[in-house]
Design a protein around this motif. Structure first.
Motif, short mmCIF file in Angstrom:
data_model
loop_
_atom_site.label_atom_id
_atom_site.label_comp_id
_atom_site.label_asym_id
_atom_site.label_seq_id
_atom_site.Cartn_x
_atom_site.Cartn_y
_atom_site.Cartn_z
N PRO A 204 0.81 -1.23 0.00
CA PRO A 204 0.00 0.00 0.00
C PRO A 204 0.84 1.27 0.00
CG PRO A 204 -0.08 -1.09 2.15
CD PRO A 204 0.58 -2.04 1.21
N ARG A 205 1.99 1.25 0.64
CA ARG A 205 2.79 2.48 0.70
C ARG A 205 3.28 2.89 -0.68
NH1 ARG A 205 6.33 2.45 6.35
NH2 ARG A 205 4.51 2.48 7.74
N SER A 206 3.74 1.93 -1.46
CA SER A 206 4.19 2.27 -2.82
C SER A 206 3.04 2.80 -3.66
CB SER A 206 4.80 1.04 -3.49
OG SER A 206 6.01 0.67 -2.85
N LEU A 207 1.88 2.18 -3.53
CA LEU A 207 0.72 2.65 -4.28
C LEU A 207 0.38 4.08 -3.89
CD1 LEU A 207 -2.52 0.73 -5.08
CD2 LEU A 207 -2.70 2.93 -3.94
N LEU A 208 0.37 4.36 -2.60
CA LEU A 208 0.01 5.71 -2.14
C LEU A 208 1.06 6.73 -2.54
CD1 LEU A 208 -1.41 4.63 1.28
CD2 LEU A 208 -2.70 5.83 -0.49
N HIS A 209 2.34 6.37 -2.48
CA HIS A 209 3.38 7.30 -2.93
C HIS A 209 3.18 7.63 -4.41
CE1 HIS A 209 5.53 7.55 0.75
NE2 HIS A 209 5.97 6.31 0.75
N ASP A 210 2.77 6.63 -5.20
CA ASP A 210 2.55 6.87 -6.62
C ASP A 210 1.34 7.78 -6.83
OD1 ASP A 210 3.60 5.84 -9.36
OD2 ASP A 210 1.42 5.74 -9.54
N ILE A 211 0.28 7.56 -6.07
CA ILE A 211 -0.89 8.44 -6.17
C ILE A 211 -0.51 9.86 -5.77
CG2 ILE A 211 -3.15 8.98 -5.19
CD1 ILE A 211 -3.71 6.01 -5.00
N GLN A 212 0.27 10.00 -4.70
CA GLN A 212 0.68 11.33 -4.25
C GLN A 212 1.49 12.06 -5.32
OE1 GLN A 212 0.84 9.60 0.30
NE2 GLN A 212 2.71 10.50 -0.52
N ARG A 213 2.35 11.34 -6.00
CA ARG A 213 3.10 11.93 -7.10
C ARG A 213 2.15 12.33 -8.23
NH1 ARG A 213 6.71 8.48 -6.95
NH2 ARG A 213 5.84 6.93 -8.35
N PHE A 214 1.19 11.50 -8.51
CA PHE A 214 0.24 11.74 -9.60
C PHE A 214 -0.61 12.99 -9.35
CE2 PHE A 214 -4.06 10.55 -11.45
CZ PHE A 214 -3.72 10.81 -12.77
N ILE A 215 -1.03 13.20 -8.10
CA ILE A 215 -1.91 14.34 -7.81
C ILE A 215 -1.11 15.57 -7.39
CG2 ILE A 215 -3.88 12.88 -7.27
CD1 ILE A 215 -3.36 13.30 -4.32
N GLY A 216 0.21 15.48 -7.40
CA GLY A 216 1.05 16.65 -7.24
C GLY A 216 1.31 17.11 -5.82
N VAL A 217 1.26 16.16 -4.85
CA VAL A 217 1.59 16.51 -3.47
C VAL A 217 2.90 15.82 -3.08
CG1 VAL A 217 -0.82 16.85 -2.85
CG2 VAL A 217 0.22 14.60 -2.51
N ASP A 218 3.39 16.16 -1.91
CA ASP A 218 4.65 15.60 -1.43
C ASP A 218 4.56 14.08 -1.38
OD1 ASP A 218 7.00 14.93 -0.18
OD2 ASP A 218 6.45 15.77 1.78
N GLU A 219 5.29 13.43 -2.27
CA GLU A 219 5.21 11.97 -2.36
C GLU A 219 6.00 11.27 -1.26
OE1 GLU A 219 8.09 10.34 -5.65
OE2 GLU A 219 7.29 12.28 -6.30
N GLN A 220 6.80 12.00 -0.52
CA GLN A 220 7.59 11.39 0.55
C GLN A 220 6.76 11.20 1.82
OE1 GLN A 220 10.58 10.21 -0.17
NE2 GLN A 220 10.22 11.04 -2.23
N PHE A 221 5.63 11.88 1.91
CA PHE A 221 4.77 11.70 3.08
C PHE A 221 4.29 10.26 3.14
CE2 PHE A 221 0.68 11.59 5.22
CZ PHE A 221 0.92 12.34 6.37
N THR A 222 4.40 9.64 4.30
CA THR A 222 4.00 8.24 4.46
C THR A 222 2.73 8.15 5.29
OG1 THR A 222 6.27 7.44 4.27
CG2 THR A 222 4.68 5.98 5.32
N CYS A 223 1.70 7.61 4.68
CA CYS A 223 0.42 7.44 5.36
C CYS A 223 0.46 6.20 6.25
CB CYS A 223 -0.71 7.29 4.34
SG CYS A 223 -0.86 8.66 3.17
N ASN A 224 -0.26 6.24 7.32
CA ASN A 224 -0.42 5.06 8.17
C ASN A 224 -1.44 4.14 7.53
OD1 ASN A 224 -0.96 3.16 10.12
ND2 ASN A 224 -1.44 4.62 11.74
N THR A 225 -0.99 2.98 7.09
CA THR A 225 -1.87 2.05 6.38
C THR A 225 -2.22 0.83 7.23
OG1 THR A 225 0.06 0.94 5.39
CG2 THR A 225 -0.94 2.75 4.14
N SER A 226 -2.09 0.95 8.54
CA SER A 226 -2.34 -0.20 9.41
C SER A 226 -3.83 -0.48 9.59
CB SER A 226 -1.70 0.02 10.78
OG SER A 226 -2.22 1.17 11.41
#
Length: 276
Positions: A204-226
């Motif tokens: 999930p983290r890789s998927l979310l980083h890719d979405i963050q890059r796609f929508i133009g926000v800081d892709e380094q931010f890590t969401c809690n996916t627990s």
């Protein structure tokens, strides 16, 4: 009540620049909650506004429990929809998530007419597992009267004719190629991102980083996916079985659609034909 009979005074001038369109029972709720952690992302407080699918309608879906869900919670009035964006401050990415948008035949055109530059995100799940998950969801909520999955599928066309809401369209909602093609016909390919449900499950983290890059926000931010969201949460011993015959039936019915979807998305979907 969020529907069209209420008038909301809204001064918002904001509108979405990204939309998660589905598919239903494919992880959109989880992605909505994960992205909502990002300080540069704003998502509507109501997930599944359904606005671009149901705007202007007097909702009267007739399935068991439809009055408690889609009829009561969907937004159908423009002013009520705009009010969903009153909370926007300085976020970069403004979005909503309504999985009905992938399935409904008019939504792609409506979004393109109002928001031609918006970015489109789809996450797709094996149509068999997606249909069975929707079935378990309705079993869990006490809405599905049949305790045999294939019997429930046998009633799909009659339920559609009787105006039961879209979650009851177990097989039809899995025709992703014809649904997604409507978006590719209108939006530039670089504005569409398609993911697979198993990517959300396994990385999930890789998927979310890719979405963050796609929508133009800081892709380094890590969401809690627990946290897990919107699972059928029905004990295994209470789940009507997914029999091989039902699996084969859906796979055979959707085979051509899946093969076309592979070409459209350039994704290997051969695992959707496996027995597990």
């Amino acid at each position: 009540m969020w529907g069209g009979s209420w008038i909301f005074m809204s001064t918002s001038t904001h509108s979405p620049n990204f939309i998660i369109i589905g598919a239903a029972k494919a992880g959109t709720t989880a992605i909505y909650h994960y992205l909502n952690q990002h300080p540069q992302v704003y998502l509507t407080p109501l997930k599944e506004t359904n606005y671009f699918a149901l705007r202007g309608q007097q909702l009267n879906f007739q399935g068991p429990g439809d009055d408690l869900y889609v009829n009561r919670l969907s937004i159908t009035a423009p002013e009520a929809y705009r009010a969903q964006f009153d909370g926007v401050r300085d976020e970069i990415a403004i979005g909503e998530a309504s999985p009905l948008y992938l399935y409904h035949p008019l939504v792609a055109g409506r979004i393109h007419e109002e928001l031609p530059d918006t970015k489109i995100i789809a996450i797709l799940r094996d149509p068999v597992s997606r249909a069975y998950s929707a079935y378990l969801h309705l079993i869990r909520d006490g809405r599905e009267p049949h305790r045999d999955f294939e019997t429930a599928m046998n009633h799909e066309q009659q339920r559609i004719a009787d105006n039961w809401e879209h979650i009851w369209h177990y097989v039809s909602m899995g025709r992703y190629y014809e649904q997604l093609q409507r978006y590719y016909d209108l939006f530039p390919a670089e504005n569409i991102k398609t993911y697979l449900y198993r990517e959300l499950l396994f990385d999930p983290r890789s998927l979310l980083h890719d979405i963050q890059r796609f929508i133009g926000v800081d892709e380094q931010f890590t969401c809690n996916t627990s946290m897990r969201y919107n699972e059928a949460s029905l004990p295994h011993e209470l789940r009507p079985p997914l029999l091989p015959e039902a699996r084969a039936r859906i796979q055979n019915e959707l085979r051509d659609d899946i093969l076309k979807l592979q070409d459209l998305t350039q994704r290997d979907l051969s695992h959707w034909f496996t027995p597990t």
